[in-house]
Design a protein around this motif. Structure first.
Motif, PDB file in Angstrom:
ATOM      1  N   MET A 157       0.836  -1.169   0.000  1.00 55.50           N
ATOM      2  CA  MET A 157       0.000   0.000   0.000  1.00 55.50           C
ATOM      3  C   MET A 157       0.884   1.237   0.000  1.00 55.50           C
ATOM      4  N   ASP A 158       0.578   2.110  -0.906  1.00 54.70           N
ATOM      5  CA  ASP A 158       1.366   3.333  -1.043  1.00 54.70           C
ATOM      6  C   ASP A 158       0.550   4.312  -1.874  1.00 54.70           C
ATOM      7  N   ASP A 159       0.519   5.553  -1.458  1.00 53.02           N
ATOM      8  CA  ASP A 159      -0.305   6.528  -2.164  1.00 53.02           C
ATOM      9  C   ASP A 159       0.283   6.992  -3.488  1.00 53.02           C
ATOM     10  N   ILE A 160       1.594   6.872  -3.675  1.00 51.67           N
ATOM     11  CA  ILE A 160       2.174   7.380  -4.926  1.00 51.67           C
ATOM     12  C   ILE A 160       3.157   6.422  -5.603  1.00 51.67           C
ATOM     13  N   ARG A 161       3.866   5.632  -4.823  1.00 52.92           N
ATOM     14  CA  ARG A 161       4.923   4.797  -5.400  1.00 52.92           C
ATOM     15  C   ARG A 161       4.396   3.458  -5.903  1.00 52.92           C
ATOM     16  N   PHE A 162       5.197   2.855  -6.786  1.00 56.06           N
ATOM     17  CA  PHE A 162       4.969   1.502  -7.261  1.00 56.06           C
ATOM     18  C   PHE A 162       6.016   0.599  -6.596  1.00 56.06           C
ATOM     19  N   PRO A 163       5.760  -0.698  -6.501  1.00 61.79           N
ATOM     20  CA  PRO A 163       6.686  -1.590  -5.795  1.00 61.79           C
ATOM     21  C   PRO A 163       8.136  -1.499  -6.258  1.00 61.79           C
ATOM     22  N   VAL A 164       8.374  -1.392  -7.545  1.00 58.50           N
ATOM     23  CA  VAL A 164       9.757  -1.328  -8.017  1.00 58.50           C
ATOM     24  C   VAL A 164      10.482  -0.100  -7.457  1.00 58.50           C
ATOM     25  N   GLU A 165       9.751   0.965  -7.191  1.00 61.25           N
ATOM     26  CA  GLU A 165      10.363   2.156  -6.600  1.00 61.25           C
ATOM     27  C   GLU A 165      10.791   1.888  -5.154  1.00 61.25           C
ATOM     28  N   ALA A 166      10.013   1.087  -4.443  1.00 60.12           N
ATOM     29  CA  ALA A 166      10.393   0.711  -3.076  1.00 60.12           C
ATOM     30  C   ALA A 166      11.658  -0.145  -3.095  1.00 60.12           C
ATOM     31  N   TYR A 167      11.821  -0.951  -4.127  1.00 63.64           N
ATOM     32  CA  TYR A 167      13.038  -1.759  -4.249  1.00 63.64           C
ATOM     33  C   TYR A 167      14.272  -0.866  -4.324  1.00 63.64           C
ATOM     34  N   HIS A 168      14.174   0.246  -5.031  1.00 69.26           N
ATOM     35  CA  HIS A 168      15.333   1.104  -5.240  1.00 69.26           C
ATOM     36  C   HIS A 168      15.899   1.674  -3.938  1.00 69.26           C
ATOM     37  N   TYR A 169      15.073   1.903  -2.930  1.00 71.39           N
ATOM     38  CA  TYR A 169      15.620   2.436  -1.687  1.00 71.39           C
ATOM     39  C   TYR A 169      15.660   1.425  -0.546  1.00 71.39           C
ATOM     40  N   THR A 170      14.962   0.298  -0.676  1.00 72.76           N
ATOM     41  CA  THR A 170      15.045  -0.723   0.382  1.00 72.76           C
ATOM     42  C   THR A 170      16.015  -1.834   0.019  1.00 72.76           C
ATOM     43  N   GLY A 171      16.161  -2.095  -1.277  1.00 74.89           N
ATOM     44  CA  GLY A 171      16.990  -3.211  -1.720  1.00 74.89           C
ATOM     45  C   GLY A 171      16.318  -4.567  -1.541  1.00 74.89           C
ATOM     46  N   GLU A 172      15.060  -4.560  -1.104  1.00 79.82           N
ATOM     47  CA  GLU A 172      14.317  -5.806  -0.876  1.00 79.82           C
ATOM     48  C   GLU A 172      13.792  -6.343  -2.208  1.00 79.82           C
ATOM     49  N   LYS A 173      14.240  -7.537  -2.563  1.00 79.93           N
ATOM     50  CA  LYS A 173      13.868  -8.122  -3.857  1.00 79.93           C
ATOM     51  C   LYS A 173      12.394  -8.473  -3.959  1.00 79.93           C
ATOM     52  N   ILE A 174      11.700  -8.541  -2.830  1.00 78.10           N
ATOM     53  CA  ILE A 174      10.257  -8.828  -2.890  1.00 78.10           C
ATOM     54  C   ILE A 174       9.520  -7.793  -3.737  1.00 78.10           C
ATOM     55  N   PHE A 175      10.059  -6.590  -3.809  1.00 73.80           N
ATOM     56  CA  PHE A 175       9.399  -5.525  -4.554  1.00 73.80           C
ATOM     57  C   PHE A 175       9.575  -5.658  -6.069  1.00 73.80           C
ATOM     58  N   LEU A 176      10.377  -6.622  -6.507  1.00 72.27           N
ATOM     59  CA  LEU A 176      10.521  -6.884  -7.932  1.00 72.27           C
ATOM     60  C   LEU A 176       9.465  -7.869  -8.429  1.00 72.27           C
ATOM     61  N   ASN A 177       8.752  -8.489  -7.498  1.00 72.05           N
ATOM     62  CA  ASN A 177       7.674  -9.419  -7.839  1.00 72.05           C
ATOM     63  C   ASN A 177       6.583  -8.652  -8.592  1.00 72.05           C
ATOM     64  N   LYS A 178       6.070  -9.222  -9.640  1.00 69.23           N
ATOM     65  CA  LYS A 178       5.056  -8.551 -10.474  1.00 69.23           C
ATOM     66  C   LYS A 178       3.629  -8.746  -9.964  1.00 69.23           C
ATOM     67  N   ASP A 179       3.443  -9.535  -8.917  1.00 73.80           N
ATOM     68  CA  ASP A 179       2.096  -9.885  -8.457  1.00 73.80           C
ATOM     69  C   ASP A 179       1.531  -8.958  -7.386  1.00 73.80           C
ATOM     70  N   TRP A 180       2.070  -7.778  -7.226  1.00 76.06           N
ATOM     71  CA  TRP A 180       1.563  -6.850  -6.213  1.00 76.06           C
ATOM     72  C   TRP A 180       0.220  -6.275  -6.664  1.00 76.06           C
ATOM     73  N   TYR A 181      -0.701  -6.159  -5.715  1.00 75.43           N
ATOM     74  CA  TYR A 181      -1.930  -5.416  -5.945  1.00 75.43           C
ATOM     75  C   TYR A 181      -1.771  -4.135  -5.141  1.00 75.43           C
ATOM     76  N   ILE A 182      -1.858  -2.995  -5.767  1.00 80.80           N
ATOM     77  CA  ILE A 182      -1.574  -1.719  -5.106  1.00 80.80           C
ATOM     78  C   ILE A 182      -2.862  -1.063  -4.632  1.00 80.80           C
ATOM     79  N   VAL A 183      -2.882  -0.677  -3.362  1.00 84.29           N
ATOM     80  CA  VAL A 183      -3.963   0.157  -2.844  1.00 84.29           C
ATOM     81  C   VAL A 183      -3.336   1.481  -2.439  1.00 84.29           C
ATOM     82  N   ARG A 184      -4.098   2.543  -2.617  1.00 85.89           N
ATOM     83  CA  ARG A 184      -3.556   3.890  -2.437  1.00 85.89           C
ATOM     84  C   ARG A 184      -4.037   4.604  -1.179  1.00 85.89           C
ATOM     85  N   ASN A 185      -5.067   4.070  -0.519  1.00 90.45           N
ATOM     86  CA  ASN A 185      -5.571   4.754   0.675  1.00 90.45           C
ATOM     87  C   ASN A 185      -6.268   3.753   1.596  1.00 90.45           C
ATOM     88  N   TYR A 186      -6.702   4.235   2.737  1.00 90.88           N
ATOM     89  CA  TYR A 186      -7.338   3.410   3.762  1.00 90.88           C
ATOM     90  C   TYR A 186      -8.580   2.707   3.224  1.00 90.88           C
TER      91      TYR A 186
END
Length: 123
Positions: free
Chosen positions: A1-30
């Motif tokens: 869940m993130d209001d503006i970013r996509f998972p691959v962007e989270a990978y760039h600053y966390t280094g967590e490879k889980i964010f390279l997975n293509k199966d994320w469903y993104i929600v933007r708010n509560y």
């Protein structure tokens, strides 16, 4: 869940490879977070951002959140799991807000520990 970013962007600053997975469903708010879980059940994993809302104010010293945060989503998730006798899914926080991130992870880790202790107590 993130209001503006996509998972691959989270990978760039966390280094967590889980964010390279293509199966994320993104929600933007509560609201989207709650609806997604109610309609589809718990996902395998949730990664939380804390600051989901835009801040509005004409005075930069008096910022106010207009929406609920990732911490509010985590609180709702704990209540949902308690009410439905469910274990939490795997979780992570990719938030760049260190205090918000710690609050989310502490809440979820504490619930996980209490829930595990309760489960083991009645087995």
């Amino acid at each position: 869940m993130d209001d503006i970013r996509f998972p691959v962007e989270a990978y760039h600053y966390t280094g967590e490879k889980i964010f390279l997975n293509k199966d994320w469903y993104i929600v933007r708010n509560y609201r989207q977070f709650v609806n997604q879980i109610i309609q589809n059940g718990l996902p395998e994993m949730i990664s939380f951002d804390h600051d989901l809302a835009d801040m509005n104010s004409s005075d930069s010293d008096n910022l106010k959140f207009t929406e609920k945060t990732g911490y509010d989503c985590a609180k709702w998730l704990v209540e949902y799991c308690m009410d439905n006798h469910l274990n939490l899914p795997k979780f992570y926080s990719h938030s760049m807000n260190p205090v918000g991130k710690e609050n989310i992870l502490s809440l979820l880790e504490n619930f996980k520990k209490v829930n595990k202790d309760s489960y083991n107590k009645f087995r």
